[in-house]
Design a protein around this motif. Structure first.
Motif, PDB file in Angstrom:
ATOM      1  N   ARG A  98       1.047  -0.752  -0.157  1.00  0.00           N
ATOM      2  CA  ARG A  98      -0.181  -0.285  -0.222  1.00  0.00           C
ATOM      3  C   ARG A  98       0.754   1.237   0.353  1.00  0.00           C
ATOM      4  O   ARG A  98       0.583   1.644  -0.781  1.00  0.00           O
ATOM      5  CB  ARG A  98      -0.815   0.173   1.371  1.00  0.00           C
ATOM      6  CG  ARG A  98      -1.789   1.217   1.487  1.00  0.00           C
ATOM      7  CD  ARG A  98      -3.095   0.955   2.660  1.00  0.00           C
ATOM      8  NE  ARG A  98      -3.471  -0.104   1.875  1.00  0.00           N
ATOM      9  CZ  ARG A  98      -4.244  -0.391   2.767  1.00  0.00           C
ATOM     10  NH1 ARG A  98      -5.262  -0.203   4.505  1.00  0.00           N
ATOM     11  NH2 ARG A  98      -5.322  -1.742   2.897  1.00  0.00           N
TER      12      ARG A  98
ATOM     13  N   TRP B  78       2.546   1.642  -2.995  1.00  0.00           N
ATOM     14  CA  TRP B  78       1.323   2.142  -4.570  1.00  0.00           C
ATOM     15  C   TRP B  78       0.335   3.574  -3.998  1.00  0.00           C
ATOM     16  O   TRP B  78       0.209   4.254  -5.512  1.00  0.00           O
ATOM     17  CB  TRP B  78       0.324   0.898  -4.031  1.00  0.00           C
ATOM     18  CG  TRP B  78      -1.043   1.517  -5.136  1.00  0.00           C
ATOM     19  CD1 TRP B  78      -2.285   1.486  -4.636  1.00  0.00           C
ATOM     20  CD2 TRP B  78      -1.334   1.345  -6.052  1.00  0.00           C
ATOM     21  NE1 TRP B  78      -2.814   1.213  -5.242  1.00  0.00           N
ATOM     22  CE2 TRP B  78      -2.523   1.497  -6.746  1.00  0.00           C
ATOM     23  CE3 TRP B  78      -0.590   0.717  -7.508  1.00  0.00           C
ATOM     24  CZ2 TRP B  78      -3.080   1.606  -7.965  1.00  0.00           C
ATOM     25  CZ3 TRP B  78      -0.856   0.653  -8.751  1.00  0.00           C
ATOM     26  CH2 TRP B  78      -2.343   1.037  -8.745  1.00  0.00           C
ATOM     27  N   ARG B  79       0.710   3.839  -2.750  1.00  0.00           N
ATOM     28  CA  ARG B  79       0.534   5.720  -2.914  1.00  0.00           C
ATOM     29  C   ARG B  79       1.349   6.594  -4.014  1.00  0.00           C
ATOM     30  O   ARG B  79       0.493   7.111  -4.378  1.00  0.00           O
ATOM     31  CB  ARG B  79       0.263   6.136  -0.738  1.00  0.00           C
ATOM     32  CG  ARG B  79      -0.719   5.480  -0.515  1.00  0.00           C
ATOM     33  CD  ARG B  79      -0.083   5.742   1.112  1.00  0.00           C
ATOM     34  NE  ARG B  79      -1.381   4.641   1.766  1.00  0.00           N
ATOM     35  CZ  ARG B  79      -1.250   5.334   3.104  1.00  0.00           C
ATOM     36  NH1 ARG B  79      -0.361   5.716   3.663  1.00  0.00           N
ATOM     37  NH2 ARG B  79      -2.145   4.460   3.500  1.00  0.00           N
TER      38      ARG B  79
ATOM     39  N   ARG C 143       0.669   4.875  -8.252  1.00  0.00           N
ATOM     40  CA  ARG C 143      -0.616   4.920  -8.857  1.00  0.00           C
ATOM     41  C   ARG C 143      -0.265   5.888  -9.382  1.00  0.00           C
ATOM     42  O   ARG C 143      -1.573   6.483 -10.338  1.00  0.00           O
ATOM     43  CB  ARG C 143      -1.221   5.107  -7.859  1.00  0.00           C
ATOM     44  CG  ARG C 143      -3.075   4.431  -8.128  1.00  0.00           C
ATOM     45  CD  ARG C 143      -3.676   4.854  -6.445  1.00  0.00           C
ATOM     46  NE  ARG C 143      -4.851   4.222  -7.621  1.00  0.00           N
ATOM     47  CZ  ARG C 143      -5.735   4.247  -7.637  1.00  0.00           C
ATOM     48  NH1 ARG C 143      -5.327   6.571  -8.794  1.00  0.00           N
ATOM     49  NH2 ARG C 143      -7.250   3.925  -8.359  1.00  0.00           N
TER      50      ARG C 143
ATOM     51  N   ARG D  77      -5.333  -3.312 -10.595  1.00  0.00           N
ATOM     52  CA  ARG D  77      -5.876  -3.052  -9.719  1.00  0.00           C
ATOM     53  C   ARG D  77      -6.614  -2.102  -9.270  1.00  0.00           C
ATOM     54  O   ARG D  77      -7.704  -1.780  -7.942  1.00  0.00           O
ATOM     55  CB  ARG D  77      -4.203  -2.797  -8.446  1.00  0.00           C
ATOM     56  CG  ARG D  77      -4.864  -1.650  -7.135  1.00  0.00           C
ATOM     57  CD  ARG D  77      -3.754  -1.758  -6.048  1.00  0.00           C
ATOM     58  NE  ARG D  77      -4.211  -1.928  -4.748  1.00  0.00           N
ATOM     59  CZ  ARG D  77      -2.846  -1.345  -3.862  1.00  0.00           C
ATOM     60  NH1 ARG D  77      -2.056  -1.619  -3.959  1.00  0.00           N
ATOM     61  NH2 ARG D  77      -3.699  -1.008  -2.390  1.00  0.00           N
ATOM     62  N   PRO D  78      -7.090  -0.791 -10.313  1.00  0.00           N
ATOM     63  CA  PRO D  78      -7.494   0.268  -9.401  1.00  0.00           C
ATOM     64  C   PRO D  78      -9.465  -0.507  -9.414  1.00  0.00           C
ATOM     65  O   PRO D  78     -10.162  -0.030  -8.782  1.00  0.00           O
ATOM     66  CB  PRO D  78      -7.418   1.268 -11.101  1.00  0.00           C
ATOM     67  CG  PRO D  78      -6.095   1.536 -10.630  1.00  0.00           C
ATOM     68  CD  PRO D  78      -6.176  -0.279 -11.300  1.00  0.00           C
TER      69      PRO D  78
ATOM     70  N   GLU E 159     -10.293  -2.234  -6.350  1.00  0.00           N
ATOM     71  CA  GLU E 159     -10.315  -0.876  -5.585  1.00  0.00           C
ATOM     72  C   GLU E 159     -11.586  -0.036  -5.716  1.00  0.00           C
ATOM     73  O   GLU E 159     -12.028  -0.001  -4.848  1.00  0.00           O
ATOM     74  CB  GLU E 159      -9.643   0.612  -5.378  1.00  0.00           C
ATOM     75  CG  GLU E 159      -7.535   0.033  -5.517  1.00  0.00           C
ATOM     76  CD  GLU E 159      -6.640   0.982  -5.858  1.00  0.00           C
ATOM     77  OE1 GLU E 159      -6.057   1.098  -4.769  1.00  0.00           O
ATOM     78  OE2 GLU E 159      -6.650   1.693  -6.332  1.00  0.00           O
TER      79      GLU E 159
ATOM     80  N   GLY F  62     -14.234  -2.337  -4.112  1.00  0.00           N
ATOM     81  CA  GLY F  62     -14.391  -2.379  -2.936  1.00  0.00           C
ATOM     82  C   GLY F  62     -14.855  -1.585  -2.419  1.00  0.00           C
ATOM     83  O   GLY F  62     -15.669  -1.466  -1.631  1.00  0.00           O
ATOM     84  N   LYS F  63     -15.058   0.103  -2.893  1.00  0.00           N
ATOM     85  CA  LYS F  63     -15.118   1.493  -2.782  1.00  0.00           C
ATOM     86  C   LYS F  63     -17.266   0.964  -2.511  1.00  0.00           C
ATOM     87  O   LYS F  63     -18.284   1.454  -2.054  1.00  0.00           O
ATOM     88  CB  LYS F  63     -15.026   2.904  -2.856  1.00  0.00           C
ATOM     89  CG  LYS F  63     -13.180   3.018  -2.530  1.00  0.00           C
ATOM     90  CD  LYS F  63     -12.715   4.033  -3.651  1.00  0.00           C
ATOM     91  CE  LYS F  63     -11.119   4.027  -3.391  1.00  0.00           C
ATOM     92  NZ  LYS F  63     -10.842   5.557  -4.190  1.00  0.00           N
TER      93      LYS F  63
END
Length: 237
Positions: free
Chosen positions: A39, A42-43, A46, A182-183, A186, A189-190
């Motif tokens: 994570r 990735w921050r 990304r 990955r996006p 993500e 999940g949101k």
């Protein structure tokens, strides 16, 4: 500039280079995975996916005849692309769909170039795309991000040895292929947690009357298939 120099530059960019050893391909893939999975990493990494995402929106908007007003990239890795034209129709649908697909499809195209030995062409092509995108950036952070990315590609392609160019190019393509996967997860999940209702799949649902979940599933299929196909090209299997 004389014709001999022009010919040298042309040959340098478009001639095929020998492929790297398998160990280098594997190592760059592992490094790219290390930029996508943790994570903390990735921050930061990304941001590169956001450049591809918003660039995909912008490029498709132009290709479909829409007027591109500008692109903004933010430090929280979000972005915004504004275009003008009909608020419905195929052009708007393709523009809305392009964002989540762009990193993976760019990675797939890059894998095809690397599989054919065109490492320098990939690096110069990426530089040209970033320079073109720079003209449409409308905020300071976005300008800084794109300039740094484009400058890195230019310096690597012009000043480093072929082995370094190959390692950098393979790492970038692996990152696009892996980072493109990955996006959508993500966003899924949101949405499960009651997240945004103005995401790209939600816009596509309003444009096409196809549920946002179906569009999200489509993004999963394309990004995962791009990873598998591009990975095969990179590994030479």
């Amino acid at each position: 500039m004389d014709t001999h120099h022009i010919t040298d530059v042309w040959d340098r960019v478009f001639s095929a280079q020998p492929g790297p050893s398998l160990w280098l391909v594997i190592v760059t893939g592992v490094l790219a995975l290390g930029a996508v999975i943790p994570r903390t990493a990735w921050r930061l990494s990304r941001n590169a996916v956001t450049i591809a995402h918003e660039g995909g929106h912008g490029l498709v908007a132009l290709l479909t005849g829409r007027r591109l007003d500008g692109i903004r990239l933010h430090s929280d890795t979000s972005g915004l692309t504004v275009s003008r034209g009909k608020p419905h129709g195929l052009g708007m649908i393709l523009t809305a769909a392009a964002g989540y697909l762009a990193p993976s499809l760019l990675g797939l195209a890059g894998a095809a170039l690397l599989g054919a030995g065109h490492t320098t062409a990939l690096l110069w092509g990426a530089t040209v795309l970033l320079l073109a995108m720079l003209a449409m950036i409308r905020n300071a952070y976005g300008v800084l991000t794109v300039v740094l990315a484009g400058g890195t590609f230019l310096l690597v392609s012009w000043l480093t040895a072929p082995e370094v160019q190959a390692g950098f190019a393979y790492a970038v393509v692996w990152f696009l292929l892996l980072g493109g996967v990955r996006p959508p997860f993500e966003l899924q999940g949101k949405r499960r947690r009651g997240g945004p209702v103005d995401s790209d799949p939600d816009q596509l649902a309003r444009l096409t009357h196809v549920p946002a979940g179906v569009w999200l599933g489509f993004f999963h299929v394309v990004t995962l298939c791009s990873l598998m196909g591009g990975g095969r090209w990179l590994l030479g299997v």
